[in-house]
Design a protein around this motif. Structure first.
Motif, PDB file in Angstrom:
ATOM      1  N   GLN A  59      43.838 -13.689  12.057  1.00 42.31           N
ATOM      2  CA  GLN A  59      44.262 -13.371  13.455  1.00 42.31           C
ATOM      3  C   GLN A  59      45.457 -12.662  13.525  1.00 42.31           C
ATOM      4  O   GLN A  59      46.376 -12.599  12.631  1.00 42.31           O
ATOM      5  CB  GLN A  59      44.753 -14.848  14.283  1.00 42.31           C
ATOM      6  CG  GLN A  59      43.586 -15.833  14.326  1.00 42.31           C
ATOM      7  CD  GLN A  59      43.888 -17.058  14.997  1.00 42.31           C
ATOM      8  OE1 GLN A  59      45.036 -17.658  15.064  1.00 42.31           O
ATOM      9  NE2 GLN A  59      42.711 -17.503  16.137  1.00 42.31           N
TER      10      GLN A  59
ATOM     11  N   PHE B  44      48.533 -10.982  15.938  1.00 39.47           N
ATOM     12  CA  PHE B  44      49.521 -10.880  16.862  1.00 39.47           C
ATOM     13  C   PHE B  44      49.498  -9.906  18.088  1.00 39.47           C
ATOM     14  O   PHE B  44      49.658  -8.819  17.628  1.00 39.47           O
ATOM     15  CB  PHE B  44      50.891 -11.405  16.574  1.00 39.47           C
ATOM     16  CG  PHE B  44      51.832 -11.979  17.693  1.00 39.47           C
ATOM     17  CD1 PHE B  44      51.613 -13.205  17.851  1.00 39.47           C
ATOM     18  CD2 PHE B  44      53.027 -11.418  17.948  1.00 39.47           C
ATOM     19  CE1 PHE B  44      52.581 -14.137  18.719  1.00 39.47           C
ATOM     20  CE2 PHE B  44      53.812 -11.909  19.090  1.00 39.47           C
ATOM     21  CZ  PHE B  44      53.432 -13.324  19.235  1.00 39.47           C
TER      22      PHE B  44
ATOM     23  N   TRP C 249      47.875 -15.013  19.752  1.00 42.67           N
ATOM     24  CA  TRP C 249      47.196 -14.718  18.553  1.00 42.67           C
ATOM     25  C   TRP C 249      45.593 -14.436  18.763  1.00 42.67           C
ATOM     26  O   TRP C 249      44.980 -15.409  19.430  1.00 42.67           O
ATOM     27  CB  TRP C 249      47.076 -15.886  17.587  1.00 42.67           C
ATOM     28  CG  TRP C 249      48.754 -16.094  17.006  1.00 42.67           C
ATOM     29  CD1 TRP C 249      49.402 -16.794  17.415  1.00 42.67           C
ATOM     30  CD2 TRP C 249      49.146 -15.236  15.924  1.00 42.67           C
ATOM     31  NE1 TRP C 249      50.597 -16.647  16.498  1.00 42.67           N
ATOM     32  CE2 TRP C 249      50.313 -15.679  15.500  1.00 42.67           C
ATOM     33  CE3 TRP C 249      48.536 -14.284  14.879  1.00 42.67           C
ATOM     34  CZ2 TRP C 249      51.293 -15.219  14.499  1.00 42.67           C
ATOM     35  CZ3 TRP C 249      49.392 -13.787  13.828  1.00 42.67           C
ATOM     36  CH2 TRP C 249      50.687 -14.164  13.769  1.00 42.67           C
TER      37      TRP C 249
ATOM     38  N   ARG D   7      47.878 -14.096  10.382  1.00 43.36           N
ATOM     39  CA  ARG D   7      47.587 -15.576  10.017  1.00 43.36           C
ATOM     40  C   ARG D   7      46.254 -15.756   9.811  1.00 43.36           C
ATOM     41  O   ARG D   7      45.429 -15.068  10.193  1.00 43.36           O
ATOM     42  CB  ARG D   7      48.326 -16.398  10.775  1.00 43.36           C
ATOM     43  CG  ARG D   7      47.519 -16.846  12.208  1.00 43.36           C
ATOM     44  CD  ARG D   7      48.464 -17.612  13.093  1.00 43.36           C
ATOM     45  NE  ARG D   7      47.624 -17.796  14.477  1.00 43.36           N
ATOM     46  CZ  ARG D   7      47.931 -18.649  15.130  1.00 43.36           C
ATOM     47  NH1 ARG D   7      49.171 -19.199  15.217  1.00 43.36           N
ATOM     48  NH2 ARG D   7      47.225 -19.021  16.327  1.00 43.36           N
TER      49      ARG D   7
ATOM     50  N   THR E 133      45.986 -23.729  10.391  1.00 45.35           N
ATOM     51  CA  THR E 133      46.847 -22.795  10.469  1.00 45.35           C
ATOM     52  C   THR E 133      47.565 -22.278   9.390  1.00 45.35           C
ATOM     53  O   THR E 133      48.346 -23.204   8.822  1.00 45.35           O
ATOM     54  CB  THR E 133      47.324 -22.372  11.697  1.00 45.35           C
ATOM     55  OG1 THR E 133      46.335 -22.492  12.725  1.00 45.35           O
ATOM     56  CG2 THR E 133      47.933 -21.027  12.017  1.00 45.35           C
TER      57      THR E 133
ATOM     58  N   ASP F 281      51.138 -21.834  20.757  1.00 43.51           N
ATOM     59  CA  ASP F 281      50.500 -20.770  21.233  1.00 43.51           C
ATOM     60  C   ASP F 281      51.286 -20.458  22.554  1.00 43.51           C
ATOM     61  O   ASP F 281      51.257 -21.115  23.395  1.00 43.51           O
ATOM     62  CB  ASP F 281      49.130 -21.091  21.196  1.00 43.51           C
ATOM     63  CG  ASP F 281      48.530 -20.635  19.730  1.00 43.51           C
ATOM     64  OD1 ASP F 281      49.306 -19.891  19.097  1.00 43.51           O
ATOM     65  OD2 ASP F 281      47.709 -21.435  19.317  1.00 43.51           O
TER      66      ASP F 281
END
Length: 110
Positions: free
Chosen positions: A13, A15, A28, A75, A82, A110
């Motif tokens: 993922q 950002f 994300w 990530r 995660t 998140d």
């Protein structure tokens, strides 16, 4: 590398800043899903890593070609867990596999 060992799906993922209705929101976003071999750090490796203040908990091994355009600011999501990417290593500088050292993030907002 035996392709049969790459039997777990992981998602990278990235950002991103998303604008909607004049407002910006940081989220994300899924970047790429690839197959990986998952290896947890052994007890001895964990203590050695802790002695130099690293908190690696897991390593993911992926094909070199699958690792194009990934970086340490991303990530990994694996089985609803995660992980923060700590380093990306080109194994033996052979451009065949990448080992991604990570540490698990316990609480994500998140």
């Amino acid at each position: 590398m035996n392709a049969g060992k790459l039997d777990k799906k992981i998602t990278f993922q990235d950002f991103k800043l998303v604008k909607k209705d004049g407002f910006s929101k940081e989220v994300w976003d899924d970047f790429k899903t690839v197959y990986a071999m998952v290896r947890t750090i052994s007890g001895r490796e964990f203590y050695q890593a802790a002695s130099v203040q690293n908190e690696y908990t897991t390593r993911f091994i992926i094909r070199y070609s699958a690792g194009k355009n990934i970086n340490e600011s991303m990530r990994i999501v694996y089985r609803n867990r995660t992980f923060e990417i700590v380093s990306i290593i080109n194994d033996n500088e052979r451009d065949e596999t990448l080992t991604i050292m990570v540490k698990e993030l316990k609480e994500i907002a998140d």
